[in-house]
Design a protein around this motif. Structure first.
Motif, PDB file in Angstrom:
ATOM      1  N   UNK A  66       0.844  -1.201   0.000  1.00 48.45           N
ATOM      2  CA  UNK A  66       0.000   0.000   0.000  1.00 48.45           C
ATOM      3  C   UNK A  66       0.880   1.253   0.000  1.00 48.45           C
ATOM      4  N   UNK A  67       0.381   2.293  -0.629  1.00 49.18           N
ATOM      5  CA  UNK A  67       1.076   3.578  -0.637  1.00 49.18           C
ATOM      6  C   UNK A  67       0.084   4.694  -0.372  1.00 49.18           C
ATOM      7  N   UNK A  68       0.378   5.503   0.628  1.00 45.84           N
ATOM      8  CA  UNK A  68      -0.448   6.670   0.914  1.00 45.84           C
ATOM      9  C   UNK A  68       0.214   7.891   0.298  1.00 45.84           C
ATOM     10  N   UNK A  69      -0.593   8.763  -0.278  1.00 50.01           N
ATOM     11  CA  UNK A  69      -0.063   9.979  -0.884  1.00 50.01           C
ATOM     12  C   UNK A  69      -1.112  11.084  -0.770  1.00 50.01           C
ATOM     13  N   UNK A  70      -0.691  12.295  -1.082  1.00 48.47           N
ATOM     14  CA  UNK A  70      -1.609  13.422  -0.986  1.00 48.47           C
ATOM     15  C   UNK A  70      -1.416  14.361  -2.166  1.00 48.47           C
ATOM     16  N   UNK A  71      -2.496  15.026  -2.513  1.00 44.28           N
ATOM     17  CA  UNK A  71      -2.475  16.064  -3.536  1.00 44.28           C
ATOM     18  C   UNK A  71      -2.944  17.329  -2.847  1.00 44.28           C
ATOM     19  N   UNK A  72      -2.008  18.203  -2.538  1.00 46.78           N
ATOM     20  CA  UNK A  72      -2.362  19.400  -1.772  1.00 46.78           C
ATOM     21  C   UNK A  72      -3.303  20.308  -2.549  1.00 46.78           C
ATOM     22  N   UNK A  73      -3.107  20.385  -3.850  1.00 50.68           N
ATOM     23  CA  UNK A  73      -3.935  21.273  -4.662  1.00 50.68           C
ATOM     24  C   UNK A  73      -5.403  20.841  -4.631  1.00 50.68           C
ATOM     25  N   UNK A  74      -5.628  19.532  -4.497  1.00 48.31           N
ATOM     26  CA  UNK A  74      -6.996  19.006  -4.490  1.00 48.31           C
ATOM     27  C   UNK A  74      -7.488  18.690  -3.080  1.00 48.31           C
ATOM     28  N   UNK A  75      -6.641  18.908  -2.073  1.00 45.21           N
ATOM     29  CA  UNK A  75      -7.008  18.555  -0.699  1.00 45.21           C
ATOM     30  C   UNK A  75      -7.492  17.118  -0.632  1.00 45.21           C
ATOM     31  N   UNK A  76      -6.754  16.239  -1.267  1.00 44.23           N
ATOM     32  CA  UNK A  76      -7.145  14.841  -1.364  1.00 44.23           C
ATOM     33  C   UNK A  76      -5.998  13.945  -0.922  1.00 44.23           C
ATOM     34  N   UNK A  77      -6.352  12.893  -0.209  1.00 47.27           N
ATOM     35  CA  UNK A  77      -5.365  11.884   0.156  1.00 47.27           C
ATOM     36  C   UNK A  77      -5.780  10.570  -0.503  1.00 47.27           C
ATOM     37  N   UNK A  78      -4.792   9.815  -0.917  1.00 44.23           N
ATOM     38  CA  UNK A  78      -5.038   8.575  -1.654  1.00 44.23           C
ATOM     39  C   UNK A  78      -4.428   7.384  -0.909  1.00 44.23           C
ATOM     40  N   UNK A  79      -4.983   6.226  -1.158  1.00 41.21           N
ATOM     41  CA  UNK A  79      -4.382   4.979  -0.699  1.00 41.21           C
ATOM     42  C   UNK A  79      -4.365   4.027  -1.885  1.00 41.21           C
ATOM     43  N   UNK A  80      -3.178   3.838  -2.447  1.00 40.46           N
ATOM     44  CA  UNK A  80      -3.001   2.892  -3.536  1.00 40.46           C
ATOM     45  C   UNK A  80      -2.753   1.525  -2.919  1.00 40.46           C
ATOM     46  N   UNK A  81      -3.601   0.563  -3.242  1.00 43.66           N
ATOM     47  CA  UNK A  81      -3.520  -0.766  -2.644  1.00 43.66           C
ATOM     48  C   UNK A  81      -3.229  -1.776  -3.746  1.00 43.66           C
ATOM     49  N   UNK A  82      -2.063  -2.400  -3.669  1.00 44.71           N
ATOM     50  CA  UNK A  82      -1.655  -3.398  -4.655  1.00 44.71           C
ATOM     51  C   UNK A  82      -1.531  -4.761  -3.989  1.00 44.71           C
ATOM     52  N   UNK A  83      -1.534  -5.784  -4.807  1.00 40.67           N
ATOM     53  CA  UNK A  83      -1.393  -7.167  -4.312  1.00 40.67           C
ATOM     54  C   UNK A  83      -2.345  -7.411  -3.147  1.00 40.67           C
ATOM     55  N   UNK A  84      -3.589  -7.081  -3.380  1.00 40.99           N
ATOM     56  CA  UNK A  84      -4.591  -7.199  -2.314  1.00 40.99           C
ATOM     57  C   UNK A  84      -4.813  -8.655  -1.920  1.00 40.99           C
ATOM     58  N   UNK A  85      -5.112  -8.833  -0.644  1.00 41.52           N
ATOM     59  CA  UNK A  85      -5.351 -10.159  -0.075  1.00 41.52           C
ATOM     60  C   UNK A  85      -6.756 -10.208   0.527  1.00 41.52           C
ATOM     61  N   UNK A  86      -7.330 -11.399   0.645  1.00 44.70           N
ATOM     62  CA  UNK A  86      -8.667 -11.495   1.272  1.00 44.70           C
ATOM     63  C   UNK A  86      -8.710 -10.872   2.662  1.00 44.70           C
ATOM     64  N   UNK A  87      -7.604 -10.927   3.385  1.00 47.99           N
ATOM     65  CA  UNK A  87      -7.599 -10.347   4.729  1.00 47.99           C
ATOM     66  C   UNK A  87      -7.576  -8.819   4.719  1.00 47.99           C
ATOM     67  N   UNK A  88      -7.463  -8.218   3.546  1.00 48.78           N
ATOM     68  CA  UNK A  88      -7.585  -6.758   3.444  1.00 48.78           C
ATOM     69  C   UNK A  88      -9.051  -6.322   3.373  1.00 48.78           C
TER      70      UNK A  88
END
Length: 114
Positions: A66-88
């Motif tokens: 997972x990677x968390x990131x932010x876009x200050x111009x949009x006041x938005x935070x993201x969570x990129x989730x890769x290789x997801x597992x059932x326990x997620x």
């Protein structure tokens, strides 16, 4: 006051990816931290990742996936989730923290099928 609106959840097969977004509006100039939490059925809500001016932090179970990131111009935070597992599988919530209050989004469901 800060209002948070999440999007991007859904159903995905194990090994797939999703990107969650959390858009903020209102008094966003004094936010100290932005984070993602999740709550699976029958379990307590847990911190997944957060981002501050000092950097990012992740719970061990998502490090490298997972990677968390932010876009200050949009006041938005993201969570990129890769290789997801059932326990997620869980409801994912964003949380913004100011010096005076904590704000939560409404939650978005992520379901990972095996």
């Amino acid at each position: 006051q800060v209002q948070l609106v999440e999007s991007g959840g859904g159903l995905v097969q194990a090994g797939g990816s999703l990107r969650l977004s959390c858009a903020a509006s209102g008094s966003t100039s004094n936010i100290l931290a932005r984070g993602w939490y999740r709550q699976a059925p029958g379990k307590q809500r847990e911190l997944v990742a957060f981002i501050t001016s000092g950097g990012t932090n992740y719970v061990d179970s998502v490090k490298g996936r997972f990677t968390i990131s932010r876009d200050n111009a949009k006041d938005t935070v993201y969570l990129q989730m890769n290789r997801l597992k059932p326990e997620d599988t869980a409801v994912y919530y964003c949380r913004f923290t100011t010096s005076r209050a904590i704000y939560w989004g409404q939650g978005t469901q992520v379901t990972v099928s095996s």
